[in-house]
Design a protein around this motif. Structure first.
Motif, PDB file in Angstrom:
ATOM      1  N   ASP A  21       0.990   3.905  -3.288  1.00 36.11           N
ATOM      2  CA  ASP A  21       0.707   5.302  -2.728  1.00 36.11           C
ATOM      3  C   ASP A  21       1.655   6.315  -3.305  1.00 36.11           C
ATOM      4  OD1 ASP A  21      -0.745   7.551  -1.618  1.00 36.11           O
ATOM      5  OD2 ASP A  21       1.063   7.692  -0.169  1.00 36.11           O
ATOM      6  N   ARG A  22       3.047   5.747  -2.978  1.00 37.68           N
ATOM      7  CA  ARG A  22       4.288   6.540  -3.371  1.00 37.68           C
ATOM      8  C   ARG A  22       4.522   6.495  -4.704  1.00 37.68           C
ATOM      9  NH1 ARG A  22       7.884   7.965   0.339  1.00 37.68           N
ATOM     10  NH2 ARG A  22       7.366   9.867   0.966  1.00 37.68           N
ATOM     11  N   ALA A  23       4.043   5.589  -5.663  1.00 38.92           N
ATOM     12  CA  ALA A  23       4.448   5.414  -6.997  1.00 38.92           C
ATOM     13  C   ALA A  23       3.063   5.710  -7.863  1.00 38.92           C
ATOM     14  CB  ALA A  23       4.898   4.019  -7.126  1.00 38.92           C
ATOM     15  N   GLN A  24       1.963   6.153  -7.332  1.00 34.48           N
ATOM     16  CA  GLN A  24       1.063   6.396  -8.238  1.00 34.48           C
ATOM     17  C   GLN A  24       1.139   7.521  -9.300  1.00 34.48           C
ATOM     18  OE1 GLN A  24      -2.219   8.063  -5.821  1.00 34.48           O
ATOM     19  NE2 GLN A  24      -1.072   9.764  -5.004  1.00 34.48           N
ATOM     20  N   GLU A  75       7.317   0.904 -10.038  1.00 39.63           N
ATOM     21  CA  GLU A  75       6.234   1.976 -10.649  1.00 39.63           C
ATOM     22  C   GLU A  75       4.817   1.082 -10.886  1.00 39.63           C
ATOM     23  OE1 GLU A  75       7.214   2.424 -14.648  1.00 39.63           O
ATOM     24  OE2 GLU A  75       7.644   0.457 -15.198  1.00 39.63           O
ATOM     25  N   PRO A  76       3.724   1.798 -11.129  1.00 37.48           N
ATOM     26  CA  PRO A  76       2.564   1.051 -11.508  1.00 37.48           C
ATOM     27  C   PRO A  76       2.556   0.177 -12.468  1.00 37.48           C
ATOM     28  CG  PRO A  76       2.196   3.382 -10.835  1.00 37.48           C
ATOM     29  CD  PRO A  76       3.709   3.123 -11.183  1.00 37.48           C
ATOM     30  N   GLU A 134       0.808  -1.228  -0.099  1.00 37.42           N
ATOM     31  CA  GLU A 134       0.094   0.063  -0.070  1.00 37.42           C
ATOM     32  C   GLU A 134       1.050   1.400   0.150  1.00 37.42           C
ATOM     33  OE1 GLU A 134      -3.367   0.041  -0.351  1.00 37.42           O
ATOM     34  OE2 GLU A 134      -3.343  -1.841  -0.764  1.00 37.42           O
ATOM     35  N   TYR A 135       1.962   1.536   0.806  1.00 39.73           N
ATOM     36  CA  TYR A 135       2.892   2.517   0.832  1.00 39.73           C
ATOM     37  C   TYR A 135       3.373   2.733  -0.505  1.00 39.73           C
ATOM     38  CZ  TYR A 135       7.097   4.991   1.919  1.00 39.73           C
ATOM     39  OH  TYR A 135       7.976   6.025   1.959  1.00 39.73           O
ATOM     40  N   ASP A 190       7.172 -10.927  -7.432  1.00 36.30           N
ATOM     41  CA  ASP A 190       6.480 -11.967  -7.903  1.00 36.30           C
ATOM     42  C   ASP A 190       5.057 -12.010  -7.991  1.00 36.30           C
ATOM     43  OD1 ASP A 190       8.904 -12.966  -8.636  1.00 36.30           O
ATOM     44  OD2 ASP A 190       9.388 -14.017  -6.786  1.00 36.30           O
ATOM     45  N   SER A 191       4.523 -11.519  -6.606  1.00 38.90           N
ATOM     46  CA  SER A 191       3.061 -11.447  -6.483  1.00 38.90           C
ATOM     47  C   SER A 191       2.372 -10.063  -6.601  1.00 38.90           C
ATOM     48  CB  SER A 191       2.750 -11.900  -5.075  1.00 38.90           C
ATOM     49  OG  SER A 191       3.384 -10.769  -4.053  1.00 38.90           O
ATOM     50  N   ALA A 192       2.959  -9.090  -6.883  1.00 39.52           N
ATOM     51  CA  ALA A 192       2.055  -7.849  -6.862  1.00 39.52           C
ATOM     52  C   ALA A 192       1.510  -7.767  -8.183  1.00 39.52           C
ATOM     53  CB  ALA A 192       2.879  -6.680  -6.053  1.00 39.52           C
ATOM     54  N   THR A 193       0.494  -7.569  -8.555  1.00 34.85           N
ATOM     55  CA  THR A 193       0.084  -7.435 -10.038  1.00 34.85           C
ATOM     56  C   THR A 193       0.133  -5.906 -10.237  1.00 34.85           C
ATOM     57  OG1 THR A 193      -2.259  -7.750  -9.539  1.00 34.85           O
ATOM     58  CG2 THR A 193      -0.994  -9.659 -10.416  1.00 34.85           C
ATOM     59  N   GLU A 194      -0.303  -5.220  -9.156  1.00 35.52           N
ATOM     60  CA  GLU A 194      -0.407  -3.873  -9.382  1.00 35.52           C
ATOM     61  C   GLU A 194       0.768  -2.904  -9.456  1.00 35.52           C
ATOM     62  OE1 GLU A 194      -1.151  -5.587  -6.699  1.00 35.52           O
ATOM     63  OE2 GLU A 194      -2.847  -5.229  -5.718  1.00 35.52           O
ATOM     64  N   LEU A 195       1.864  -3.619  -9.367  1.00 38.48           N
ATOM     65  CA  LEU A 195       3.382  -3.050  -9.279  1.00 38.48           C
ATOM     66  C   LEU A 195       4.305  -3.618 -10.279  1.00 38.48           C
ATOM     67  CD1 LEU A 195       3.861  -2.311  -5.471  1.00 38.48           C
ATOM     68  CD2 LEU A 195       3.399  -0.528  -6.937  1.00 38.48           C
ATOM     69  N   THR A 196       5.183  -2.972 -10.731  1.00 44.07           N
ATOM     70  CA  THR A 196       6.561  -3.579 -11.218  1.00 44.07           C
ATOM     71  C   THR A 196       7.591  -3.099 -10.295  1.00 44.07           C
ATOM     72  OG1 THR A 196       5.516  -3.068 -13.583  1.00 44.07           O
ATOM     73  CG2 THR A 196       7.867  -3.449 -13.371  1.00 44.07           C
TER      74      THR A 196
END
Length: 86
Positions: free
Chosen positions: A29-32, A84-85, A25-26, A63-69
């Protein structure tokens, strides 16, 4: 005696999950607004995690966060991460 799960095992699994969620979540928020670069030691107070915990969680998030690269960017004194998103 009742057959219940070991509370310390469940608490540990939940705690790890909440740490991962808190870090994700942090970062979201920071990479939006685009990419961000950071070292765990510089955000550890913001997310209430040690730099070592952040490093371990970043590997999981990669490996798991699909919302982030998530990319391990460089190592100079400590690992720099690029996020990054997706």
């Amino acid at each position: 005696m009742s057959a219940t799960a070991n509370p310390s095992t469940n608490a540990s699994a939940n705690d790890d999950r909440s740490k991962e969620e808190r870090l994700k979540e942090y970062l979201l928020d920071r990479a939006q607004d685009g990419e961000m670069y950071f070292k765990g030691k510089f955000i550890s107070e913001d997310v209430d995690l040690s730099p070592k915990e952040i490093g371990a969680l970043m590997v999981k998030l990669r490996d798991s966060a699909t919302e982030l690269t998530v990319e391990k960017w460089s190592y100079t004194g400590a690992t720099t991460w690029r996020v990054e998103p997706a």
